[in-house]
Design a protein around this motif. Structure first.
Motif, PDB file in Angstrom:
ATOM      1  N   ALA A  40       0.578  -1.458   7.131  1.00 27.23           N
ATOM      2  CA  ALA A  40      -0.236  -2.657   6.948  1.00 27.23           C
ATOM      3  C   ALA A  40      -1.147  -2.456   5.750  1.00 27.23           C
ATOM      4  O   ALA A  40      -1.892  -1.479   5.693  1.00 27.23           O
ATOM      5  CB  ALA A  40      -1.059  -2.935   8.200  1.00 27.23           C
ATOM      6  N   VAL A  41      -1.063  -3.362   4.793  1.00 26.21           N
ATOM      7  CA  VAL A  41      -1.932  -3.291   3.623  1.00 26.21           C
ATOM      8  C   VAL A  41      -2.897  -4.465   3.673  1.00 26.21           C
ATOM      9  O   VAL A  41      -2.494  -5.618   3.764  1.00 26.21           O
ATOM     10  CB  VAL A  41      -1.139  -3.254   2.294  1.00 26.21           C
ATOM     11  N   TYR A  42      -4.185  -4.152   3.674  1.00 27.10           N
ATOM     12  CA  TYR A  42      -5.221  -5.179   3.680  1.00 27.10           C
ATOM     13  C   TYR A  42      -5.446  -5.578   2.226  1.00 27.10           C
ATOM     14  O   TYR A  42      -5.841  -4.757   1.407  1.00 27.10           O
ATOM     15  CB  TYR A  42      -6.515  -4.647   4.296  1.00 27.10           C
ATOM     16  N   VAL A  43      -5.166  -6.833   1.896  1.00 27.84           N
ATOM     17  CA  VAL A  43      -5.263  -7.310   0.516  1.00 27.84           C
ATOM     18  C   VAL A  43      -6.601  -8.028   0.325  1.00 27.84           C
ATOM     19  O   VAL A  43      -6.870  -9.033   0.981  1.00 27.84           O
ATOM     20  CB  VAL A  43      -4.092  -8.251   0.164  1.00 27.84           C
ATOM     21  N   ALA A  87      -3.584   0.697   4.440  1.00 35.40           N
ATOM     22  CA  ALA A  87      -4.159   0.864   3.112  1.00 35.40           C
ATOM     23  C   ALA A  87      -4.912  -0.411   2.748  1.00 35.40           C
ATOM     24  O   ALA A  87      -4.779  -1.431   3.427  1.00 35.40           O
ATOM     25  CB  ALA A  87      -3.058   1.127   2.085  1.00 35.40           C
ATOM     26  N   ILE A  88      -5.679  -0.329   1.679  1.00 32.43           N
ATOM     27  CA  ILE A  88      -6.376  -1.482   1.137  1.00 32.43           C
ATOM     28  C   ILE A  88      -5.926  -1.646  -0.305  1.00 32.43           C
ATOM     29  O   ILE A  88      -5.803  -0.663  -1.044  1.00 32.43           O
ATOM     30  CB  ILE A  88      -7.908  -1.288   1.177  1.00 32.43           C
ATOM     31  N   GLY A 102       0.299 -11.378  -4.623  1.00 25.77           N
ATOM     32  CA  GLY A 102       1.749 -11.148  -4.567  1.00 25.77           C
ATOM     33  C   GLY A 102       2.157  -9.855  -5.248  1.00 25.77           C
ATOM     34  O   GLY A 102       2.966  -9.089  -4.714  1.00 25.77           O
ATOM     35  N   SER A 103       1.597  -9.586  -6.414  1.00 22.77           N
ATOM     36  CA  SER A 103       1.948  -8.355  -7.120  1.00 22.77           C
ATOM     37  C   SER A 103       1.407  -7.130  -6.381  1.00 22.77           C
ATOM     38  O   SER A 103       2.061  -6.083  -6.350  1.00 22.77           O
ATOM     39  CB  SER A 103       1.446  -8.373  -8.568  1.00 22.77           C
ATOM     40  N   THR A 108       2.737  -2.327  -3.484  1.00 19.95           N
ATOM     41  CA  THR A 108       2.593  -1.498  -2.276  1.00 19.95           C
ATOM     42  C   THR A 108       3.946  -1.262  -1.624  1.00 19.95           C
ATOM     43  O   THR A 108       4.243  -0.145  -1.179  1.00 19.95           O
ATOM     44  CB  THR A 108       1.620  -2.157  -1.271  1.00 19.95           C
ATOM     45  N   ALA A 109       4.783  -2.286  -1.586  1.00 19.18           N
ATOM     46  CA  ALA A 109       6.125  -2.141  -0.994  1.00 19.18           C
ATOM     47  C   ALA A 109       6.906  -1.047  -1.706  1.00 19.18           C
ATOM     48  O   ALA A 109       7.587  -0.237  -1.060  1.00 19.18           O
ATOM     49  CB  ALA A 109       6.882  -3.463  -1.059  1.00 19.18           C
ATOM     50  N   GLU A 110       6.806  -1.004  -3.021  1.00 16.84           N
ATOM     51  CA  GLU A 110       7.499   0.037  -3.785  1.00 16.84           C
ATOM     52  C   GLU A 110       6.889   1.414  -3.518  1.00 16.84           C
ATOM     53  O   GLU A 110       7.601   2.391  -3.326  1.00 16.84           O
ATOM     54  CB  GLU A 110       7.463  -0.280  -5.286  1.00 16.84           C
ATOM     55  N   GLU A 111       5.557   1.479  -3.509  1.00 14.03           N
ATOM     56  CA  GLU A 111       4.865   2.759  -3.291  1.00 14.03           C
ATOM     57  C   GLU A 111       5.212   3.390  -1.951  1.00 14.03           C
ATOM     58  O   GLU A 111       5.392   4.608  -1.867  1.00 14.03           O
ATOM     59  CB  GLU A 111       3.351   2.561  -3.379  1.00 14.03           C
TER      60      GLU A 111
END
Length: 150
Positions: A40-43, A87-88, A102-103, A108-111
């Motif tokens: 889960a990435v908090y944007v 992550a944030i 979006g970017s 993050t998806a790639e990382e």
């Protein structure tokens, strides 16, 4: 030919909204079904990033708020027996024009080498803190992974 889906990591971006919690439910269900983990990435949105950069709000305060929300995400995953990492990410930058929600999600998806993305759709509430409403279409257009928009 059997086209079985294999997943190791499901990425779900969150922004503190109810819609993002619903997306977490879907991500957890997918991860549980396929024996995957959830990331889960908090944007963080433009208003919050600007406030941090101008010292209008302390980084520690933002960290506490996002941590409280990601604790809820961790609880949802734990209840289903799914491993989760968090992550944030800044979904906006005053220094780089190409940084937007979006970017940040696709980076993050790639990382984290995500195999699948679950993104919330635009919230009907129009909450000012709802960052991900701007990201769903971008992610659907440009993701190299399968995407579920909920």
């Amino acid at each position: 030919m059997d086209a079985t889906l294999e997943l190791d990591r499901v990425l779900v971006p969150v922004d503190g909204s109810e819609e993002s919690l619903e997306a977490v439910e879907y991500a957890v269900a997918l991860a549980d079904r396929y024996g995957a983990t959830v990331h889960a990435v908090y944007v963080l949105g433009e208003e919050v990033v600007r406030a941090i950069e101008t010292d209008a709000v302390a980084r520690e305060d933002v960290a506490q708020e996002t941590e409280a929300f990601t604790d809820t995400v961790r609880e949802q995953c734990a209840d289903a027996g799914v491993d989760v990492s968090t992550a944030i990410a800044y979904g906006y930058s005053t220094r780089r024009k190409t940084t937007h929600p979006g970017s940040a999600i696709l980076d993050t998806a790639e990382e984290v080498e995500a195999d699948f993305l679950v993104v919330p759709r635009e919230p009907v509430s129009g909450e000012p803190g709802a960052v991900l409403e701007k990201a769903a279409e971008y992610v659907l257009l440009y993701a190299s992974q399968p995407v579920l928009s909920v």
